[in-house]
Design a protein around this motif. Structure first.
Motif, PDB file in Angstrom:
ATOM      1  N   GLU A 159     -70.471  -7.404  19.101  1.00 45.84           N
ATOM      2  CA  GLU A 159     -70.385  -6.945  17.707  1.00 45.84           C
ATOM      3  C   GLU A 159     -71.728  -7.071  17.001  1.00 45.84           C
ATOM      4  O   GLU A 159     -72.103  -6.200  16.213  1.00 45.84           O
ATOM      5  CB  GLU A 159     -69.310  -7.746  16.961  1.00 45.84           C
ATOM      6  N   ILE A 160     -72.459  -8.132  17.279  1.00 45.58           N
ATOM      7  CA  ILE A 160     -73.782  -8.322  16.680  1.00 45.58           C
ATOM      8  C   ILE A 160     -74.731  -7.230  17.161  1.00 45.58           C
ATOM      9  O   ILE A 160     -75.445  -6.603  16.365  1.00 45.58           O
ATOM     10  CB  ILE A 160     -74.342  -9.717  17.024  1.00 45.58           C
ATOM     11  N   THR A 161     -74.722  -6.990  18.454  1.00 44.26           N
ATOM     12  CA  THR A 161     -75.620  -6.001  19.052  1.00 44.26           C
ATOM     13  C   THR A 161     -75.349  -4.594  18.534  1.00 44.26           C
ATOM     14  O   THR A 161     -76.266  -3.826  18.264  1.00 44.26           O
ATOM     15  CB  THR A 161     -75.486  -6.019  20.587  1.00 44.26           C
ATOM     16  N   LEU A 162     -74.076  -4.255  18.368  1.00 44.57           N
ATOM     17  CA  LEU A 162     -73.701  -2.888  17.990  1.00 44.57           C
ATOM     18  C   LEU A 162     -73.617  -2.655  16.479  1.00 44.57           C
ATOM     19  O   LEU A 162     -73.429  -1.521  16.049  1.00 44.57           O
ATOM     20  CB  LEU A 162     -72.348  -2.532  18.624  1.00 44.57           C
ATOM     21  N   TRP A 163     -73.750  -3.691  15.669  1.00 45.51           N
ATOM     22  CA  TRP A 163     -73.480  -3.608  14.233  1.00 45.51           C
ATOM     23  C   TRP A 163     -74.106  -2.386  13.560  1.00 45.51           C
ATOM     24  O   TRP A 163     -73.437  -1.655  12.837  1.00 45.51           O
ATOM     25  CB  TRP A 163     -73.945  -4.880  13.527  1.00 45.51           C
ATOM     26  N   THR A 164     -75.367  -2.133  13.768  1.00 45.66           N
ATOM     27  CA  THR A 164     -76.038  -1.039  13.058  1.00 45.66           C
ATOM     28  C   THR A 164     -75.620   0.337  13.553  1.00 45.66           C
ATOM     29  O   THR A 164     -75.881   1.331  12.886  1.00 45.66           O
ATOM     30  CB  THR A 164     -77.576  -1.158  13.155  1.00 45.66           C
ATOM     31  N   ARG A 165     -74.978   0.417  14.710  1.00 49.59           N
ATOM     32  CA  ARG A 165     -74.515   1.700  15.239  1.00 49.59           C
ATOM     33  C   ARG A 165     -73.043   1.965  14.934  1.00 49.59           C
ATOM     34  O   ARG A 165     -72.539   3.048  15.212  1.00 49.59           O
ATOM     35  CB  ARG A 165     -74.743   1.753  16.743  1.00 49.59           C
ATOM     36  N   LEU A 166     -72.350   0.989  14.371  1.00 44.67           N
ATOM     37  CA  LEU A 166     -70.938   1.166  14.055  1.00 44.67           C
ATOM     38  C   LEU A 166     -70.772   1.983  12.776  1.00 44.67           C
ATOM     39  O   LEU A 166     -71.618   1.935  11.881  1.00 44.67           O
ATOM     40  CB  LEU A 166     -70.261  -0.198  13.855  1.00 44.67           C
ATOM     41  N   THR A 167     -69.669   2.697  12.696  1.00 45.56           N
ATOM     42  CA  THR A 167     -69.345   3.391  11.449  1.00 45.56           C
ATOM     43  C   THR A 167     -68.924   2.344  10.424  1.00 45.56           C
ATOM     44  O   THR A 167     -68.630   1.191  10.779  1.00 45.56           O
ATOM     45  CB  THR A 167     -68.186   4.387  11.655  1.00 45.56           C
ATOM     46  N   GLU A 168     -68.848   2.727   9.170  1.00 42.69           N
ATOM     47  CA  GLU A 168     -68.411   1.789   8.135  1.00 42.69           C
ATOM     48  C   GLU A 168     -67.000   1.281   8.421  1.00 42.69           C
ATOM     49  O   GLU A 168     -66.716   0.103   8.228  1.00 42.69           O
ATOM     50  CB  GLU A 168     -68.494   2.427   6.753  1.00 42.69           C
ATOM     51  N   ALA A 169     -66.119   2.145   8.893  1.00 50.34           N
ATOM     52  CA  ALA A 169     -64.746   1.727   9.214  1.00 50.34           C
ATOM     53  C   ALA A 169     -64.754   0.690  10.342  1.00 50.34           C
ATOM     54  O   ALA A 169     -64.017  -0.304  10.283  1.00 50.34           O
ATOM     55  CB  ALA A 169     -63.904   2.941   9.607  1.00 50.34           C
ATOM     56  N   GLN A 170     -65.584   0.896  11.338  1.00 55.01           N
ATOM     57  CA  GLN A 170     -65.678  -0.057  12.437  1.00 55.01           C
ATOM     58  C   GLN A 170     -66.269  -1.384  11.959  1.00 55.01           C
ATOM     59  O   GLN A 170     -65.823  -2.459  12.361  1.00 55.01           O
ATOM     60  CB  GLN A 170     -66.520   0.519  13.572  1.00 55.01           C
ATOM     61  N   GLN A 171     -67.267  -1.315  11.081  1.00 59.21           N
ATOM     62  CA  GLN A 171     -67.853  -2.537  10.531  1.00 59.21           C
ATOM     63  C   GLN A 171     -66.813  -3.314   9.732  1.00 59.21           C
ATOM     64  O   GLN A 171     -66.721  -4.538   9.841  1.00 59.21           O
ATOM     65  CB  GLN A 171     -69.064  -2.210   9.664  1.00 59.21           C
ATOM     66  N   ARG A 172     -66.011  -2.610   8.943  1.00 56.22           N
ATOM     67  CA  ARG A 172     -64.963  -3.285   8.170  1.00 56.22           C
ATOM     68  C   ARG A 172     -63.935  -3.946   9.091  1.00 56.22           C
ATOM     69  O   ARG A 172     -63.456  -5.046   8.808  1.00 56.22           O
ATOM     70  CB  ARG A 172     -64.292  -2.314   7.210  1.00 56.22           C
ATOM     71  N   ALA A 173     -63.626  -3.298  10.200  1.00 54.99           N
ATOM     72  CA  ALA A 173     -62.696  -3.880  11.171  1.00 54.99           C
ATOM     73  C   ALA A 173     -63.294  -5.155  11.776  1.00 54.99           C
ATOM     74  O   ALA A 173     -62.583  -6.147  11.978  1.00 54.99           O
ATOM     75  CB  ALA A 173     -62.358  -2.866  12.258  1.00 54.99           C
ATOM     76  N   VAL A 174     -64.587  -5.141  12.048  1.00 55.63           N
ATOM     77  CA  VAL A 174     -65.259  -6.334  12.567  1.00 55.63           C
ATOM     78  C   VAL A 174     -65.183  -7.453  11.529  1.00 55.63           C
ATOM     79  O   VAL A 174     -64.916  -8.613  11.861  1.00 55.63           O
ATOM     80  CB  VAL A 174     -66.729  -6.035  12.952  1.00 55.63           C
ATOM     81  N   LEU A 175     -65.396  -7.132  10.259  1.00 53.31           N
ATOM     82  CA  LEU A 175     -65.330  -8.142   9.204  1.00 53.31           C
ATOM     83  C   LEU A 175     -63.955  -8.792   9.129  1.00 53.31           C
ATOM     84  O   LEU A 175     -63.838 -10.006   8.928  1.00 53.31           O
ATOM     85  CB  LEU A 175     -65.704  -7.532   7.853  1.00 53.31           C
ATOM     86  N   VAL A 176     -62.913  -7.994   9.286  1.00 47.61           N
ATOM     87  CA  VAL A 176     -61.544  -8.534   9.278  1.00 47.61           C
ATOM     88  C   VAL A 176     -61.383  -9.517  10.437  1.00 47.61           C
ATOM     89  O   VAL A 176     -60.861 -10.625  10.263  1.00 47.61           O
ATOM     90  CB  VAL A 176     -60.500  -7.399   9.354  1.00 47.61           C
ATOM     91  N   ARG A 177     -61.848  -9.121  11.617  1.00 51.07           N
ATOM     92  CA  ARG A 177     -61.737 -10.012  12.784  1.00 51.07           C
ATOM     93  C   ARG A 177     -62.556 -11.289  12.574  1.00 51.07           C
ATOM     94  O   ARG A 177     -62.128 -12.378  12.968  1.00 51.07           O
ATOM     95  CB  ARG A 177     -62.168  -9.284  14.051  1.00 51.07           C
ATOM     96  N   CYS A 178     -63.726 -11.165  11.950  1.00 52.67           N
ATOM     97  CA  CYS A 178     -64.552 -12.349  11.681  1.00 52.67           C
ATOM     98  C   CYS A 178     -63.817 -13.331  10.783  1.00 52.67           C
ATOM     99  O   CYS A 178     -63.836 -14.542  11.020  1.00 52.67           O
ATOM    100  CB  CYS A 178     -65.872 -11.950  11.014  1.00 52.67           C
TER     101      CYS A 178
END
Length: 87
Positions: A50-69
């Motif tokens: 998730e750290i490695t891919l963060w800047t390539r994720l869409t906003e929706a994917q980033q928000r999903a990562v935040l929920v998991r965090c």
């Protein structure tokens, strides 16, 4: 250990970086960058992937990562109270 899959194509195009584009989803990084034995950051609770891919994720994917965090932070004893990046 729970394995999280981020659904992005292997050949995902980089997000546009023009001055007009601003990223509205703030990274959950709190500058406590230590990976535990499982590859999870002790500061922001993101996986190495998730750290490695963060800047390539869409906003929706980033928000999903935040929920998991946030879910992971609640599972860890002594976890820090992060800023509120979802609000």
């Amino acid at each position: 250990m729970l394995k999280i899959q981020i659904d992005i194509p292997a050949e995902a195009p980089a997000q546009e970086t023009s001055p007009a584009r601003t990223q509205s989803v703030q990274s959950p990084c709190i500058q406590v960058c230590r990976l535990d034995a499982s590859g999870m950051c002790e500061g922001c609770h993101r996986t190495r992937e998730e750290i490695t891919l963060w800047t390539r994720l869409t906003e929706a994917q980033q928000r999903a990562v935040l929920v998991r965090c946030r879910e992971r932070a609640g599972e860890r004893p002594g976890s820090c109270d992060q800023r509120s990046p979802i609000d």
